[in-house]
Design a protein around this motif. Structure first.
Motif, PDB file in Angstrom:
ATOM      1  N   HIS A  12      10.646 -12.000 -30.841  1.00 25.79           N
ATOM      2  CA  HIS A  12      10.988 -12.649 -29.572  1.00 25.79           C
ATOM      3  C   HIS A  12      12.193 -11.992 -28.896  1.00 25.79           C
ATOM      4  CE1 HIS A  12       8.126 -15.943 -29.836  1.00 25.79           C
ATOM      5  NE2 HIS A  12       8.448 -16.075 -31.113  1.00 25.79           N
ATOM      6  N   ASP A  13      13.210 -11.629 -29.665  1.00 26.05           N
ATOM      7  CA  ASP A  13      14.422 -11.083 -29.043  1.00 26.05           C
ATOM      8  C   ASP A  13      14.222  -9.685 -28.473  1.00 26.05           C
ATOM      9  OD1 ASP A  13      14.241  -9.939 -31.590  1.00 26.05           O
ATOM     10  OD2 ASP A  13      16.418  -9.918 -31.894  1.00 26.05           O
ATOM     11  N   ALA A  14      13.186  -8.985 -28.862  1.00 26.66           N
ATOM     12  CA  ALA A  14      12.901  -7.654 -28.320  1.00 26.66           C
ATOM     13  C   ALA A  14      11.747  -7.682 -27.322  1.00 26.66           C
ATOM     14  CB  ALA A  14      12.572  -6.696 -29.457  1.00 26.66           C
ATOM     15  N   VAL A  47      -2.651 -17.847 -32.259  1.00 24.78           N
ATOM     16  CA  VAL A  47      -1.976 -17.299 -33.442  1.00 24.78           C
ATOM     17  C   VAL A  47      -0.570 -17.886 -33.496  1.00 24.78           C
ATOM     18  CG1 VAL A  47      -3.286 -15.147 -33.498  1.00 24.78           C
ATOM     19  CG2 VAL A  47      -1.164 -15.240 -32.201  1.00 24.78           C
ATOM     20  N   ASP A  48      -0.004 -17.924 -34.673  1.00 27.41           N
ATOM     21  CA  ASP A  48       1.352 -18.430 -34.861  1.00 27.41           C
ATOM     22  C   ASP A  48       2.337 -17.468 -34.202  1.00 27.41           C
ATOM     23  OD1 ASP A  48       3.762 -19.449 -35.735  1.00 27.41           O
ATOM     24  OD2 ASP A  48       3.402 -19.030 -37.859  1.00 27.41           O
ATOM     25  N   GLU A  49       3.102 -17.960 -33.247  1.00 30.25           N
ATOM     26  CA  GLU A  49       4.083 -17.132 -32.544  1.00 30.25           C
ATOM     27  C   GLU A  49       5.515 -17.460 -32.957  1.00 30.25           C
ATOM     28  OE1 GLU A  49       3.328 -17.367 -28.311  1.00 30.25           O
ATOM     29  OE2 GLU A  49       1.745 -15.861 -28.484  1.00 30.25           O
ATOM     30  N   SER A  50       5.681 -18.138 -34.075  1.00 34.83           N
ATOM     31  CA  SER A  50       7.027 -18.519 -34.481  1.00 34.83           C
ATOM     32  C   SER A  50       7.912 -17.309 -34.783  1.00 34.83           C
ATOM     33  CB  SER A  50       6.979 -19.454 -35.684  1.00 34.83           C
ATOM     34  OG  SER A  50       6.373 -18.815 -36.784  1.00 34.83           O
ATOM     35  N   TYR A  86      12.175   0.405 -31.506  1.00 35.94           N
ATOM     36  CA  TYR A  86      12.024  -0.999 -31.907  1.00 35.94           C
ATOM     37  C   TYR A  86      12.041  -1.193 -33.426  1.00 35.94           C
ATOM     38  CZ  TYR A  86      11.135  -1.453 -27.029  1.00 35.94           C
ATOM     39  OH  TYR A  86      11.289  -1.393 -25.663  1.00 35.94           O
ATOM     40  N   LYS A  87      12.670  -0.312 -34.127  1.00 34.68           N
ATOM     41  CA  LYS A  87      12.727  -0.378 -35.595  1.00 34.68           C
ATOM     42  C   LYS A  87      13.217  -1.752 -36.057  1.00 34.68           C
ATOM     43  CE  LYS A  87      14.065   2.352 -39.526  1.00 34.68           C
ATOM     44  NZ  LYS A  87      14.525   3.669 -39.921  1.00 34.68           N
TER      45      LYS A  87
END
Length: 101
Positions: A12-14, A47-50, A86-87
């Motif tokens: 989420h943060d990227a 799908v689970d997006e948590s 995005y590592k």
């Protein structure tokens, strides 16, 4: 037709930076190889997006020889660019499909 499918779950943060970079830099770079005739970016539903948002990026090319040329001449550098940027912020896997009807 061969479909080269890259499924990516991005943190989420990227996400916002990743999404913009994919649409404006990475996908155009892949298409600029002139080996693919089409592309689409799909968000997976139900799908689970948590822990992140999942996308399937699909590129279509005429045959396996064309895909193999992409993998031989371009894939490593383009994948490296993505991984370095995005590592630790994504997981990805690739699949190949053949359009049969």
């Amino acid at each position: 037709m061969i479909i080269y499918n890259v499924t990516v779950k991005v943190d989420h943060d990227a996400h916002d930076d990743w999404f913009d970079w994919m649409k404006n830099i990475h996908i155009p770079d892949v298409m600029n190889t002139k080996l693919f005739t089409e592309n689409r970016m799909c968000r997976l539903l139900t799908v689970d997006e948590s822990d992140g948002i999942t996308y399937a990026i699909q590129y279509g090319c005429k045959d396996m020889a064309t895909l193999e040329k992409y993998q031989r001449e371009f894939a490593a550098e383009l994948q490296r660019d993505h991984t370095e940027r995005y590592k630790g912020k994504f997981v990805a896997f690739r699949t190949l499909m053949e359009v049969v009807a």
